[in-house]
Motif scaffolding. Sequence first.
Motif, short mmCIF file in Angstrom:
data_model
loop_
_atom_site.label_atom_id
_atom_site.label_comp_id
_atom_site.label_asym_id
_atom_site.label_seq_id
_atom_site.Cartn_x
_atom_site.Cartn_y
_atom_site.Cartn_z
N ARG A 255 0.78 -1.19 0.06
CA ARG A 255 0.09 0.07 -0.14
C ARG A 255 0.91 1.28 -0.12
O ARG A 255 0.67 2.19 -0.84
N GLN A 256 2.01 1.23 0.63
CA GLN A 256 2.91 2.41 0.60
C GLN A 256 3.43 2.59 -0.63
O GLN A 256 3.70 3.91 -1.19
N ASP A 259 0.78 4.17 -2.94
CA ASP A 259 0.65 5.47 -2.69
C ASP A 259 1.82 6.40 -2.94
O ASP A 259 1.45 7.56 -3.30
N ASP A 260 2.84 5.90 -3.06
CA ASP A 260 4.07 6.66 -3.31
C ASP A 260 5.00 5.90 -4.37
O ASP A 260 6.01 5.39 -4.05
#
Length: 388
Positions: A255-256, A259-260
């Motif tokens: 997810r991190q 997101d980036d």
Amino acid sequence: MMTLSAPSVDIDLYSTATLKNPQPVYRQIRDTGPLVWLPRHRMWAMGRFDDVREALRDDTTFLSKQGVAANPIANALGRYTTLSSDNSTHLTRRMILMRSLTSRALSPSAEVFEAEAAETIERLLRQDSFDGVADFSARLPVQAVAELVGVKVTPHHMLRWAGATFDGLGPANLRSLSTFRRSLALYLYTLRLNRAAVKPGSWASTVFDAADRGEVSTIEAKNMIIDFVAPSLDTTILATAQLLWSLGTVPGVWRQLRDDPSLVPTAVVEAVRLASPIRGFTRMVAQDTELHGIRLGRGQRVVLLYASGNMDERHFDQPEKFTLNRRGSNLGWGHGIHTCVGMQLSKLEMQTLLYAMIPRVDTITVSDPVPVLNNTLQGFASFTARFN
């Protein structure tokens, strides 16, 4: 000659038990000292990050030109490869290979890689499950290398030859002897190579171009094809498999990354550190010398354990953890003059896969890991994976 004060560890670095679970052995070597004698192999071992990195920088004391294997047969067979060279010879061979492997040289292939990566992810999303190595991490390296190297052999043969070559770099144990015929087959194949046997404009043809210009001999050019075939496959495949495994097992990290996406390069470097696909290569001591108060004799072998150095708690905070917050370099691609010539290709392939996954894959599930059993390589032979 070894001094009586030299620390010693009576372990088999290449046993099946060690290959299945290497970390306790690496830790034992690191904790014993910066330089450890391995009586079963009659050679030294370095396992701490700073010491391995310093030895890789010192290519006048620790020689590659006498081979990087733990047995004399493999060292004799590999004497014309880039890996088994030093000084101006190494720089010349490396320069020739790098003409095909710099970021600029690889940029025309980026669109092909992107298309192949997207097709791979779309196909795997339609499956209930897949093999994280054979179906995911091996797909792009095999397709890319087979096409770009330009030799007329199947990807299946390339993989078998490459794995056997790395097995042959260990000691003369049952594992290396059982794969000797396959590693010898690659060597004999390259000896039969000529310009008519490679695709025009391919990586292999550029090496023959260099021989025509007199930059290297014909025998060197033929052997340097091994530098394309062997290192370009297994190392990237194993690092990519570790990347997928980590993304599927470390909570929140996928997810991190989604997101980036600017963290994609960081994720690749961290996966290579954790994977350390090359456990280590040996070097020959050039002359009698003293290191850490221990006398090393001319002609002795030292195995530089990249995989141990990359897990050294003296250098890395929580080295067993995959994190996108880690900064700095590691030994996954080697260091110094012998840094992996295929590093940019490996980065490009792994990053391209991640960029293809980010807009398409919501969750990653992995299970049932099976380890590679190879004298020189480490990582996953297979595991089950799922995309949703």
